[in-house]
Design a protein around this motif. Structure first.
Motif, PDB file in Angstrom:
ATOM      1  N   LEU A  23      26.457  34.267 -65.757  1.00 50.39           N
ATOM      2  CA  LEU A  23      26.442  33.270 -64.687  1.00 50.39           C
ATOM      3  C   LEU A  23      26.695  33.896 -63.322  1.00 50.39           C
ATOM      4  O   LEU A  23      26.203  33.392 -62.303  1.00 50.39           O
ATOM      5  N   GLU A  25      25.429  36.684 -62.518  1.00 50.87           N
ATOM      6  CA  GLU A  25      24.073  37.147 -62.199  1.00 50.87           C
ATOM      7  C   GLU A  25      23.271  36.038 -61.546  1.00 50.87           C
ATOM      8  O   GLU A  25      22.499  36.277 -60.602  1.00 50.87           O
ATOM      9  N   PHE A  26      23.449  34.803 -62.023  1.00 50.51           N
ATOM     10  CA  PHE A  26      22.765  33.668 -61.397  1.00 50.51           C
ATOM     11  C   PHE A  26      23.205  33.516 -59.944  1.00 50.51           C
ATOM     12  O   PHE A  26      22.372  33.322 -59.046  1.00 50.51           O
ATOM     13  N   ARG A  29      21.571  36.125 -57.833  1.00 50.26           N
ATOM     14  CA  ARG A  29      20.148  35.846 -57.583  1.00 50.26           C
ATOM     15  C   ARG A  29      19.969  34.661 -56.630  1.00 50.26           C
ATOM     16  O   ARG A  29      19.008  34.638 -55.850  1.00 50.26           O
ATOM     17  N   LEU A  30      20.872  33.690 -56.698  1.00 47.63           N
ATOM     18  CA  LEU A  30      20.798  32.576 -55.757  1.00 47.63           C
ATOM     19  C   LEU A  30      21.036  33.078 -54.329  1.00 47.63           C
ATOM     20  O   LEU A  30      20.369  32.647 -53.384  1.00 47.63           O
ATOM     21  N   TYR A  57      28.948  29.783 -56.969  1.00 49.03           N
ATOM     22  CA  TYR A  57      28.249  30.483 -55.886  1.00 49.03           C
ATOM     23  C   TYR A  57      29.219  30.876 -54.771  1.00 49.03           C
ATOM     24  O   TYR A  57      29.235  32.031 -54.319  1.00 49.03           O
ATOM     25  N   CYS A 175      19.666  22.660 -56.115  1.00 50.45           N
ATOM     26  CA  CYS A 175      20.201  23.636 -57.053  1.00 50.45           C
ATOM     27  C   CYS A 175      20.816  22.883 -58.226  1.00 50.45           C
ATOM     28  O   CYS A 175      21.696  22.040 -58.042  1.00 50.45           O
ATOM     29  N   THR A 177      21.334  23.046 -62.905  1.00 52.09           N
ATOM     30  CA  THR A 177      21.417  23.939 -64.065  1.00 52.09           C
ATOM     31  C   THR A 177      20.045  24.176 -64.685  1.00 52.09           C
ATOM     32  O   THR A 177      19.663  25.307 -64.944  1.00 52.09           O
ATOM     33  N   PHE A 201      19.286  27.620 -63.132  1.00 52.92           N
ATOM     34  CA  PHE A 201      19.620  28.767 -63.972  1.00 52.92           C
ATOM     35  C   PHE A 201      18.438  29.088 -64.889  1.00 52.92           C
ATOM     36  O   PHE A 201      18.042  30.242 -65.030  1.00 52.92           O
ATOM     37  N   LEU A 220      16.077  31.065 -62.037  1.00 53.34           N
ATOM     38  CA  LEU A 220      16.469  32.357 -61.475  1.00 53.34           C
ATOM     39  C   LEU A 220      16.827  33.379 -62.550  1.00 53.34           C
ATOM     40  O   LEU A 220      16.715  34.583 -62.312  1.00 53.34           O
ATOM     41  N   CYS A 221      17.271  32.925 -63.710  1.00 54.52           N
ATOM     42  CA  CYS A 221      17.643  33.871 -64.782  1.00 54.52           C
ATOM     43  C   CYS A 221      16.750  33.781 -66.005  1.00 54.52           C
ATOM     44  O   CYS A 221      16.610  34.765 -66.741  1.00 54.52           O
ATOM     45  N   ARG A 233      16.672  36.518 -73.328  1.00 57.21           N
ATOM     46  CA  ARG A 233      17.208  35.460 -72.467  1.00 57.21           C
ATOM     47  C   ARG A 233      16.780  34.067 -72.895  1.00 57.21           C
ATOM     48  O   ARG A 233      17.451  33.082 -72.573  1.00 57.21           O
TER      49      ARG A 233
END
Length: 412
Positions: A23, A25-26, A29-30, A57, A175, A177, A201, A220-221, A233
């Motif tokens: 998370l 990582e999310f 990337r955001l 975030y 934004c 999930t 996500f 994003l992931c 993934r």
């Protein structure tokens, strides 16, 4: 060198060691997405899960010593809320969602969910929902239909005021999930002039609906329509409700708006202590996630995310697709609400010592249901499920390949 699998002590430790890097990582990337986006946009985090996404975030940015390139805010919304203006706009997307959510239910139940009160409707609304018939009843020139439309119109107008207040005339990046982006699709259908993007996500067309809005919707992931044993993934799709559970605070889904004393629309979610409910109890999975994110620094976050994700993703897949008995407590999410204005709940794992095919299909986490019902045979049964998914993926690849060759032959 082989990465050593972490020994998970409790749910918070699971959050820190496994979901923490995933998370974080999310959030990373955001941040990169916001950096590359035009500066005339605002990021609106969609209630309920988005409220904790925002906390994730902002915690990440604080840990690495940065600020958000775009302004952020909360948006009190749900699929139910977004469906109302889309329905009034006669958008097909609204009936897509309603038809899927209320398959087999009566049209009275649909209207009750939309208006959140029992209107005095005649028996003609007691028929099972059917798209054409529902449109005939809803748009009829009679007292019942007018009352339903009026109640929905009032709520749609209150939400519009709330949305405009949050958007501030800018383009909007929702934004959430995941997975399909129904909220974005419904809001865009209701107001095509408003420029809306959506980041999540994970993105997946598990509903089999139109994907035109995918052009402005990003996972994003994870981006995958199916789980594939060959795509690490995509394992999130085998137990997506776990991700939703981690991000959803102990707050009601947004259903209704009223005017507050300040003259601004307020949702039912916004109880007096609602902001405090976003922060997790120290035993929650999300508390472990935040603990990991808080341990990152400006100097080490990039390398740590790379290294820790390399361990976390395989372990997450193992936990979801081949859970041991001890893993069930770590991954427990209790009952899940069907939502969309309804009170019914569904369990993540079918109850009972035996496990029928119907119970297995009714379970939100089928591999977990297998482990609970047949602990001695779990490894064999999990392998069978994995083989079945692998075979389906191979068939899809061959089908796509055959279709491409056929199209090429036609062009020649």
């Amino acid at each position: 060198m082989t990465q050593r699998r972490p020994v998970l002590r409790d749910r918070a430790h699971f959050g820190r060691c496994v979901l923490g890097p995933i998370l974080a990582e999310f959030a990373f990337r955001l941040w990169l997405f916001a950096e590359s986006h035009p500066k005339d946009a605002r990021i609106l985090f969609c209630a309920r899960g988005g409220l904790r996404l925002r906390l994730l975030y902002e915690t990440f940015l604080q840990s690495i010593g940065r600020s958000s390139p775009l302004p952020v805010d909360d948006l009190m919304v749900s699929r139910l809320v977004a469906a109302r203006p889309a329905l009034l706009a006669r958008a097909p997307a609204a009936l897509d969602e309603i038809g899927r959510e209320f398959d087999g239910a009566t049209m009275r139940k649909v209207v009750t969910a939309l208006v959140q009160t029992d209107l005095p409707l005649s028996s003609r609304w007691d028929g099972v929902f059917e798209r054409t018939r529902f449109e005939e009843l809803f748009w009829a020139d009679d007292d019942e239909a007018r009352a339903a439309r009026a109640a929905i119109f009032v709520q749609a107008q209150l939400f519009r005021r709330h949305f405009d207040e949050k958007a501030q005339g800018r383009r909007v990046i929702l934004c959430d999930t995941g997975l399909y982006g129904s909220t974005m699709r419904l809001l865009q259908a209701a107001d095509p002039a408003q420029e809306i993007f959506c980041v999540m996500f994970a993105r997946s067309n598990y509903k089999g609906f139109d994907t035109e809005h995918f052009a402005r919707t990003s996972g994003l992931c994870v981006e995958s329509d199916f789980y594939s044993p060959f795509n690490l993934r995509s394992s999130v799709l085998r137990f997506w409700h776990l991700i939703e559970h981690v991000f959803e605070p102990d707050l009601e889904s947004v259903r209704m708006f009223v005017l507050g004393e300040d003259g601004r629309p307020r949702s039912n979610l916004e109880r007096p202590d609602w902001r405090a409910a976003i922060s997790p109890d120290r035993t929650e999975i999300f508390a472990g996630v935040l603990s990991y994110v808080e341990s990152l620094t400006a100097e080490n976050f990039s390398r740590r995310l790379y290294d820790d994700s390399a361990t976390a993703w395989p372990e997450f897949k193992r936990l979801v697709t081949h859970p041991r008995c001890a893993d069930l407590a770590l991954m427990s999410i209790g009952e899940r609400s069907r939502d969309f204005g309804r009170e019914e709940k569904i369990g993540a794992i079918a109850a009972g010592p035996a496990l029928s095919v119907s119970q297995l299909k009714a379970s939100l986490w089928r591999e977990g249901a297998v482990t609970r019902a047949h602990p001695a045979l779990r490894a064999l049964l999990h392998s069978g499920i994995e083989l079945a998914h692998g075979a389906r993926q191979v068939r899809r690849v061959f089908a796509v390949s055959a279709g491409s060759k056929a199209n090429g032959a036609q062009r020649r």
